[in-house]
Motif scaffolding. Structure first.
Motif, mmCIF file in Angstrom:
data_model
loop_
_atom_site.group_PDB
_atom_site.id
_atom_site.type_symbol
_atom_site.label_atom_id
_atom_site.label_comp_id
_atom_site.label_asym_id
_atom_site.label_seq_id
_atom_site.Cartn_x
_atom_site.Cartn_y
_atom_site.Cartn_z
ATOM 1 N N LYS A 318 0.834 -1.207 0.000
ATOM 2 C CA LYS A 318 0.000 0.000 0.000
ATOM 3 C C LYS A 318 0.871 1.260 0.000
ATOM 4 O O LYS A 318 1.917 1.276 0.656
ATOM 5 N N ALA A 319 0.424 2.285 -0.729
ATOM 6 C CA ALA A 319 1.208 3.521 -0.803
ATOM 7 C C ALA A 319 1.435 4.095 0.589
ATOM 8 O O ALA A 319 0.531 4.127 1.419
ATOM 9 N N ASP A 320 2.659 4.532 0.826
ATOM 10 C CA ASP A 320 3.048 5.017 2.151
ATOM 11 C C ASP A 320 4.007 6.200 1.981
ATOM 12 O O ASP A 320 4.445 6.476 0.861
ATOM 13 N N LEU A 321 4.317 6.871 3.073
ATOM 14 C CA LEU A 321 5.255 7.987 3.033
ATOM 15 C C LEU A 321 6.315 7.797 4.111
ATOM 16 O O LEU A 321 6.029 7.240 5.179
ATOM 17 N N LYS A 322 7.523 8.256 3.798
ATOM 18 C CA LYS A 322 8.596 8.257 4.795
ATOM 19 C C LYS A 322 8.860 9.698 5.169
ATOM 20 O O LYS A 322 9.284 10.492 4.331
ATOM 21 N N PHE A 323 8.616 10.039 6.437
ATOM 22 C CA PHE A 323 8.856 11.407 6.899
ATOM 23 C C PHE A 323 10.153 11.424 7.695
ATOM 24 O O PHE A 323 10.345 10.617 8.603
ATOM 25 N N LEU A 372 -1.076 17.302 -2.947
ATOM 26 C CA LEU A 372 -2.355 16.599 -3.142
ATOM 27 C C LEU A 372 -2.132 15.092 -3.168
ATOM 28 O O LEU A 372 -2.943 14.311 -2.678
ATOM 29 N N ARG A 373 -0.992 14.684 -3.745
ATOM 30 C CA ARG A 373 -0.646 13.262 -3.774
ATOM 31 C C ARG A 373 -0.397 12.766 -2.337
ATOM 32 O O ARG A 373 -0.870 11.711 -1.947
ATOM 33 N N TRP A 374 0.342 13.557 -1.547
ATOM 34 C CA TRP A 374 0.550 13.200 -0.136
ATOM 35 C C TRP A 374 -0.804 13.087 0.573
ATOM 36 O O TRP A 374 -1.021 12.191 1.375
ATOM 37 N N ARG A 375 -1.678 14.030 0.251
ATOM 38 C CA ARG A 375 -2.997 14.036 0.903
ATOM 39 C C ARG A 375 -3.750 12.737 0.628
ATOM 40 O O ARG A 375 -4.346 12.152 1.538
ATOM 41 N N GLU A 376 -3.705 12.280 -0.639
ATOM 42 C CA GLU A 376 -4.378 11.020 -0.994
ATOM 43 C C GLU A 376 -3.883 9.878 -0.107
ATOM 44 O O GLU A 376 -4.670 9.074 0.396
ATOM 45 N N ILE A 377 -2.562 9.817 0.090
ATOM 46 C CA ILE A 377 -1.974 8.738 0.897
ATOM 47 C C ILE A 377 -2.370 8.901 2.368
ATOM 48 O O ILE A 377 -2.743 7.932 3.033
ATOM 49 N N VAL A 378 -2.326 10.128 2.848
ATOM 50 C CA VAL A 378 -2.711 10.393 4.244
ATOM 51 C C VAL A 378 -4.160 9.949 4.477
ATOM 52 O O VAL A 378 -4.474 9.267 5.459
ATOM 53 N N VAL A 379 -5.043 10.335 3.549
ATOM 54 C CA VAL A 379 -6.468 10.008 3.710
ATOM 55 C C VAL A 379 -6.676 8.496 3.638
ATOM 56 O O VAL A 379 -7.418 7.920 4.435
#
Ligand code: ZN
Length: 441
Positions: A318-323, A372-379
């Protein structure tokens, strides 16, 4: 105070509520603290209509001691803010700053700290109170913290409460409590027009608040997010000073970890809060979210690898982010960047320059394709909204007992039913049934 409240609730007179607030401000250091009325206007798109809230709480004496030291040193600490004495109030009205544990908070959301009353004229001339709601902070459940490395998540969980207490203290007292508004007081200006210079252009001051104008009347809808951003930034900026962390009782490595956790938590919050951006309407629904997002943008723009956000996939594909936030660059990159932005926020606020302030703020608050792309992943990764179940106090044989409930929907309902009694519950049911008839389910 209570007589004035009664008058206000019977007549709707705002002046009566302001008078009640004046009495409230003068009631310094009570053991049981309360406030009630139509107070915060966060949810009104026009930033005018306030929502009803009321709370009862008692003083946490230990944490309050730290806050009173902060208050006693406030004038000296304010000098570290990046705008100089001309932009600071002539005399800092020392507020009552206590840490409270909430017994009950009635409202649509429970804040972690408040700085009230919100009436500018009372705040500027008669004072205000700062309140940190300690048990609200510690009641936050320990869920998985998205987008952090395992080490950062462990650090976050270890020091979240401590770091947030520091942030709330600095945000409320030296954030909302700082800065001067340049005003025409009728007879004269409250600053020296020949001496004070604009912090960005270096030129003489050309705009100020005319008689009857206030921060809210000038900045309107944007004012909330803008002011929250200013207060947040003060917290990030001042938590970098070891002697300030010492006031809260932290030294050495622990102090350094708490400073890091604060920056990590707050800048990450600017990413997570994209959830509250209304992509279709291109609007921010929540002042604190807008404020934190702006500061995330500032931290990213500071460059030099200070903050990075990378897209990746988790173990389930699943799409994720590394902060990532580089703790070694907080003092050298993060603090100067936030300090410079803080100076800009302050100059537009002091001079009542809505055109300049809104241009600055809306530019940094813009949400582009990357965000907006980050937002999609956050949501897509967001967790269900957590329940905040509040306890009741019961008097049994002259003794006060605390009654708690399970953190479930049923627990929330049971706590409300037992708090308000049968009549209130029947009233609520009647209203609900009428709604169902009109709007359907
Ligand atoms: Zn605030």
């Amino acid at each position: 105070m209570i007589q004035k409240y009664i008058e206000h609730f019977k007549s709707g007179s705002l002046d009566a509520h302001k008078d009640a607030s004046r009495f409230w401000v003068k009631d310094v250091g009570p053991v049981v603290e309360s406030y009630i009325g139509f107070i915060e206007n966060y949810r009104d798109p026009a930033g005018a209509r306030a929502e009803f809230e009321g709370f009862v709480s008692c003083v946490n004496k230990e944490t309050s001691k730290k806050f009173s030291t902060l208050v006693s040193r406030a004038e000296e600490l304010l000098q570290r803010l990046p705008w100089g004495a001309d932009y600071e109030k002539d005399k800092f009205l020392k507020p009552d700053f206590t840490a409270l544990d909430i017994i009950y908070f009635g409202g649509s959301g429970i804040p972690a700290g408040i700085n009230i009353p919100n009436y500018d004229d009372i705040r500027q001339n008669e004072g205000f109170k700062n309140v940190s709601l300690g048990n609200v902070i510690s009641a936050v459940p320990k869920q998985k913290i998205e987008f952090l490395s395992a080490d950062d998540e462990a650090m976050y969980k270890k020091y979240f409460k401590e770091s947030f207490e520091v942030q709330v203290g600095l945000h409320e007292l030296l954030g909302h409590g700082s800065g001067k508004l340049f005003q025409n007081e009728g007879e004269k200006l409250n600053f020296d027009k020949n001496k004070v210079k604009h912090l960005i252009t270096g030129e003489p001051i050309k705009t100020w608040y005319e008689k009857g104008e206030t921060w809210s009347s000038k900045f309107g809808q944007l004012g909330n997010a803008y002011e929250e951003c200013r207060a947040e930034a003060v917290g990030y900026f001042l938590c970098c000073y070891p002697d300030i962390l010492q006031i809260f009782g932290y030294e050495g490595q622990v102090a350094d970890d708490i400073k890091y956790t604060n920056w990590l938590n707050e800048i990450r919050a600017g990413l997570v809060c994209l959830e509250f951006y209304q992509a279709d309407a291109k609007k921010w629904g929540q002042a604190h979210s807008f404020a934190r997002y702006v500061l995330l943008r500032i931290a990213l723009a500071a460059g030099q690898g200070f903050v990075s956000i990378e897209e990746c996939v988790d173990e389930n594909g699943k799409a994720d982010l590394k902060f990532n936030l580089d703790r070694n660059k907080i003092d050298s990159v993060g603090k100067p960047a936030v300090g410079d932005f803080l100076k800009q926020l302050q100059v537009y606020k002091s001079t009542g320059d809505f055109a300049g302030g809104s241009k600055l703020f809306n530019e940094w608050g813009a949400v582009g394709p990357r965000e907006l792309r980050w937002r999609e992943i956050v949501v897509a990764r967001r967790k269900p909204r957590r329940n905040f179940v509040q306890s009741n106090t019961v008097l049994t044989n002259g003794k006060v007992e605390l009654k708690t409930y399970p953190a479930t929907n049923a627990g929330v309902i049971q706590s409300v039913v037992e708090r308000y009694g049968e009549d209130a519950v029947n009233d609520a049911l009647n209203v609900w049934e009428k709604d169902v008839k009109i709007f359907g389910l």
